[in-house]
Design a protein around this motif. Sequence first.
Motif, PDB file in Angstrom:
ATOM      1  N   THR A   8       0.834  -1.210   0.000  1.00 55.25           N
ATOM      2  CA  THR A   8       0.000   0.000   0.000  1.00 55.25           C
ATOM      3  C   THR A   8       0.861   1.250   0.000  1.00 55.25           C
ATOM      4  O   THR A   8       0.629   2.187  -0.749  1.00 55.25           O
ATOM      5  CB  THR A   8      -0.926   0.024   1.233  1.00 55.25           C
ATOM      6  OG1 THR A   8      -1.729  -1.146   1.211  1.00 55.25           O
ATOM      7  CG2 THR A   8      -1.814   1.256   1.223  1.00 55.25           C
ATOM      8  N   GLU A  92      -4.254   6.672  -2.688  1.00 54.06           N
ATOM      9  CA  GLU A  92      -5.463   6.094  -2.133  1.00 54.06           C
ATOM     10  C   GLU A  92      -6.673   6.286  -3.038  1.00 54.06           C
ATOM     11  O   GLU A  92      -7.615   5.502  -3.002  1.00 54.06           O
ATOM     12  CB  GLU A  92      -5.744   6.742  -0.761  1.00 54.06           C
ATOM     13  CG  GLU A  92      -6.824   6.072   0.055  1.00 54.06           C
ATOM     14  CD  GLU A  92      -6.418   4.737   0.662  1.00 54.06           C
ATOM     15  OE1 GLU A  92      -7.273   4.092   1.276  1.00 54.06           O
ATOM     16  OE2 GLU A  92      -5.248   4.336   0.508  1.00 54.06           O
ATOM     17  N   ASN A  95      -7.570   3.777  -6.728  1.00 52.59           N
ATOM     18  CA  ASN A  95      -8.415   2.587  -6.752  1.00 52.59           C
ATOM     19  C   ASN A  95      -9.721   2.947  -6.074  1.00 52.59           C
ATOM     20  O   ASN A  95      -9.747   3.252  -4.884  1.00 52.59           O
ATOM     21  CB  ASN A  95      -7.722   1.437  -6.013  1.00 52.59           C
ATOM     22  CG  ASN A  95      -8.501   0.140  -6.072  1.00 52.59           C
ATOM     23  OD1 ASN A  95      -9.702   0.104  -5.760  1.00 52.59           O
ATOM     24  ND2 ASN A  95      -7.834  -0.936  -6.453  1.00 52.59           N
ATOM     25  N   ILE A  96     -10.817   2.923  -6.820  1.00 44.81           N
ATOM     26  CA  ILE A  96     -12.093   3.411  -6.290  1.00 44.81           C
ATOM     27  C   ILE A  96     -12.526   2.660  -5.036  1.00 44.81           C
ATOM     28  O   ILE A  96     -13.111   3.231  -4.129  1.00 44.81           O
ATOM     29  CB  ILE A  96     -13.196   3.329  -7.385  1.00 44.81           C
ATOM     30  CG1 ILE A  96     -14.470   4.040  -6.899  1.00 44.81           C
ATOM     31  CG2 ILE A  96     -13.470   1.888  -7.778  1.00 44.81           C
ATOM     32  CD1 ILE A  96     -14.305   5.506  -6.648  1.00 44.81           C
ATOM     33  N   LYS A  97     -12.202   1.364  -4.968  1.00 46.20           N
ATOM     34  CA  LYS A  97     -12.576   0.567  -3.795  1.00 46.20           C
ATOM     35  C   LYS A  97     -11.856   1.076  -2.543  1.00 46.20           C
ATOM     36  O   LYS A  97     -12.449   1.213  -1.477  1.00 46.20           O
ATOM     37  CB  LYS A  97     -12.221  -0.902  -4.036  1.00 46.20           C
ATOM     38  CG  LYS A  97     -12.765  -1.866  -2.989  1.00 46.20           C
ATOM     39  CD  LYS A  97     -14.238  -2.121  -3.180  1.00 46.20           C
ATOM     40  CE  LYS A  97     -14.733  -3.225  -2.229  1.00 46.20           C
ATOM     41  NZ  LYS A  97     -16.182  -3.464  -2.371  1.00 46.20           N
ATOM     42  N   ASP A  98     -10.554   1.368  -2.679  1.00 46.58           N
ATOM     43  CA  ASP A  98      -9.778   1.887  -1.553  1.00 46.58           C
ATOM     44  C   ASP A  98     -10.160   3.329  -1.231  1.00 46.58           C
ATOM     45  O   ASP A  98     -10.084   3.762  -0.082  1.00 46.58           O
ATOM     46  CB  ASP A  98      -8.276   1.836  -1.861  1.00 46.58           C
ATOM     47  CG  ASP A  98      -7.766   0.411  -2.013  1.00 46.58           C
ATOM     48  OD1 ASP A  98      -8.396  -0.503  -1.434  1.00 46.58           O
ATOM     49  OD2 ASP A  98      -6.769   0.210  -2.720  1.00 46.58           O
ATOM     50  N   LEU A 100     -13.105   4.822  -1.510  1.00 47.82           N
ATOM     51  CA  LEU A 100     -14.467   5.095  -1.047  1.00 47.82           C
ATOM     52  C   LEU A 100     -14.562   5.405   0.445  1.00 47.82           C
ATOM     53  O   LEU A 100     -15.368   6.241   0.848  1.00 47.82           O
ATOM     54  CB  LEU A 100     -15.390   3.923  -1.401  1.00 47.82           C
ATOM     55  CG  LEU A 100     -15.852   3.884  -2.859  1.00 47.82           C
ATOM     56  CD1 LEU A 100     -16.681   2.632  -3.134  1.00 47.82           C
ATOM     57  CD2 LEU A 100     -16.656   5.128  -3.202  1.00 47.82           C
ATOM     58  N   GLY A 319     -21.364  -2.369   2.140  1.00 50.07           N
ATOM     59  CA  GLY A 319     -20.425  -3.213   1.410  1.00 50.07           C
ATOM     60  C   GLY A 319     -19.668  -2.494   0.319  1.00 50.07           C
ATOM     61  O   GLY A 319     -19.070  -3.126  -0.553  1.00 50.07           O
ATOM     62  N   LEU A 320     -19.666  -1.159   0.351  1.00 41.41           N
ATOM     63  CA  LEU A 320     -18.970  -0.386  -0.672  1.00 41.41           C
ATOM     64  C   LEU A 320     -17.464  -0.383  -0.458  1.00 41.41           C
ATOM     65  O   LEU A 320     -16.694  -0.194  -1.394  1.00 41.41           O
ATOM     66  CB  LEU A 320     -19.493   1.056  -0.685  1.00 41.41           C
ATOM     67  CG  LEU A 320     -20.990   1.217  -0.979  1.00 41.41           C
ATOM     68  CD1 LEU A 320     -21.393   2.680  -0.851  1.00 41.41           C
ATOM     69  CD2 LEU A 320     -21.317   0.707  -2.379  1.00 41.41           C
ATOM     70  N   CYS A 321     -17.041  -0.563   0.789  1.00 41.38           N
ATOM     71  CA  CYS A 321     -15.622  -0.595   1.120  1.00 41.38           C
ATOM     72  C   CYS A 321     -15.437  -1.348   2.430  1.00 41.38           C
ATOM     73  O   CYS A 321     -16.419  -1.753   3.064  1.00 41.38           O
ATOM     74  CB  CYS A 321     -15.047   0.825   1.220  1.00 41.38           C
ATOM     75  SG  CYS A 321     -15.971   1.903   2.339  1.00 41.38           S
ATOM     76  N   LYS A 322     -14.179  -1.525   2.829  1.00 38.67           N
ATOM     77  CA  LYS A 322     -13.883  -2.251   4.056  1.00 38.67           C
ATOM     78  C   LYS A 322     -13.106  -1.379   5.024  1.00 38.67           C
ATOM     79  O   LYS A 322     -12.351  -0.498   4.606  1.00 38.67           O
ATOM     80  CB  LYS A 322     -13.080  -3.517   3.750  1.00 38.67           C
ATOM     81  CG  LYS A 322     -13.839  -4.580   2.983  1.00 38.67           C
ATOM     82  CD  LYS A 322     -12.968  -5.809   2.762  1.00 38.67           C
ATOM     83  CE  LYS A 322     -13.735  -6.891   2.003  1.00 38.67           C
ATOM     84  NZ  LYS A 322     -12.892  -8.096   1.777  1.00 38.67           N
TER      85      LYS A 322
END
Length: 394
Positions: A8, A92, A95-98, A100, A319-322
Motif C-alpha cells: 500500500t 489512495e 483505486n475506487i474501492k480503496d 471510497l 459493502g462499498l468498502c472495508k
Amino acid sequence: MKGKMKKTIKKIYTGDLFKEFFDNEKASGLILIGCTLFSLVMANSIFATQYLHTWHTKLAGEPIEYWINDGLMTIFFLLIGLELEREIYKGELSNIKDALLPIFAALGGMLVPAGLYLWLNYGTVAHSGAGIPMATDIAFALGILSLLGNRVPLSLKIFLTALAVIDDLGAILVIAIFYTKTILWTNLFISLGVMLLLFVLNRRKVHNIIPYMVGGVIMWWFMLHSGIHATVTGVLLAFVIPFGKGDEDSISTKLQRFLHKPVGFIILPLFALANTAIVIGADIVDIVTQHYSLGIALGLVIGKPVGIFLFSFLAVTLGLCKLPADLNWKTIFAVGFLGGIGFTMSIFITLLAFDDQTIISHAKFAILLSSLIAGVIGFFFLKKTLKQGNEYNS
C-alpha cells in the motif's frame, strides 16, 4: 509491517514521499501552533497597535495581509493540487474501492457540519458562513496525530491524510462555486486559455518547469481580476504540470518535494501570524454565544466526528468498502475529532464569507477555540483508543 501494508505504501507514494510529507506536516503543525499563540499574545499586548499595523502596511498598493492571502496562499493551493493529483494517479484515490472510505468520510465531514451551521444560521446575515466548519487543517490534524508516536497504525495516517486532501478539494469547490460574487468573463477565459495552452505543452511532453511557472503567474493575475478567488489557480495549475510516472524524475514530484518546506515553514506560518491577530475583549461571552460562533463550534466539534463516523459506517455497512484490519469504529470516531481542526482553511473561508470585520474577528476566535477543543478531545480519545502495547513502523 504486513506485506499488504508495505504494498500500500509503495503504491501511494514514491520512495519515502509519504513519510516526508507526514513529517513535514507534523513539524508545520507545531510551528503553526506557536505562530498562532504568538499572534494572539501580540494582538492583546501593549504592542497590539504596531503589530496589527504591520499586516496592514501597503506593499505595491495593497496591504501585506492581502499579498499573503491572495498571493502566497496560491502556492499553498498548488501544493494541495499536486498532492491531490498524486493521490488520484498513484495513491489512495487511484483505486475506487480503496478510495471510497475516505471519500465517504470526507463527504460526511463536510455535509453534517454545514447542515448544523445552517440549522442555527439559515436566513440570517451569517448564513454564508456554512462553508467554515466544512474544512480540515491537514497540518494541524497530522501534527496532533504525530504526537501519539508509533502507536498510530499506518492505515490511520493514510486515512486521515486522504480524508483531509479530499476535504481540501471540497473546500476549493465551495470557494469557487459559492464565494464568487461577480465574474469578469474576459479575464476568466484568458486565465483558462493559458491553462489550456499549458495542458497542450503537457501533452507534447514539455518537461521544463519554467513555462508552467510563467504561465501560472499569468493565470493567477487574470484569475485575480476575474472575480473568482485567485488561489483556485494553484489547484488548476497543479493538474497541467506533467506528472509522468510519478517517480523521482517527475516534474510534479520534484515540485511537490520543493514546495513542502516553504509552504509548511514560511507561507502557512505567515498566514497564521497575519490572520490570528484577534483582540479578545471583555465581551468574550457575547462572542461565543453568537449564532454563527455556535454554528462553527457545533460544526467542528460535533458535526465533524459524527459526519465522518456515520458516513464511513454507512459505506462499510453497504459493502462499498472495508474498514482496515488494524482499525475499529472507536478509532474512526476518535480521529474524526482531528478532522474538526479547521484553522487554516476555515479562517480562509471566513475571509471570503463575511464583509463585516466584527463578524470576521468573532468567527476567527470561534474557529481557534473550536479547533483547540476538537484537537484536545481527539488526542486524548485516540490515546485511550489506540492500544498502548502496539507500535507500528511508519
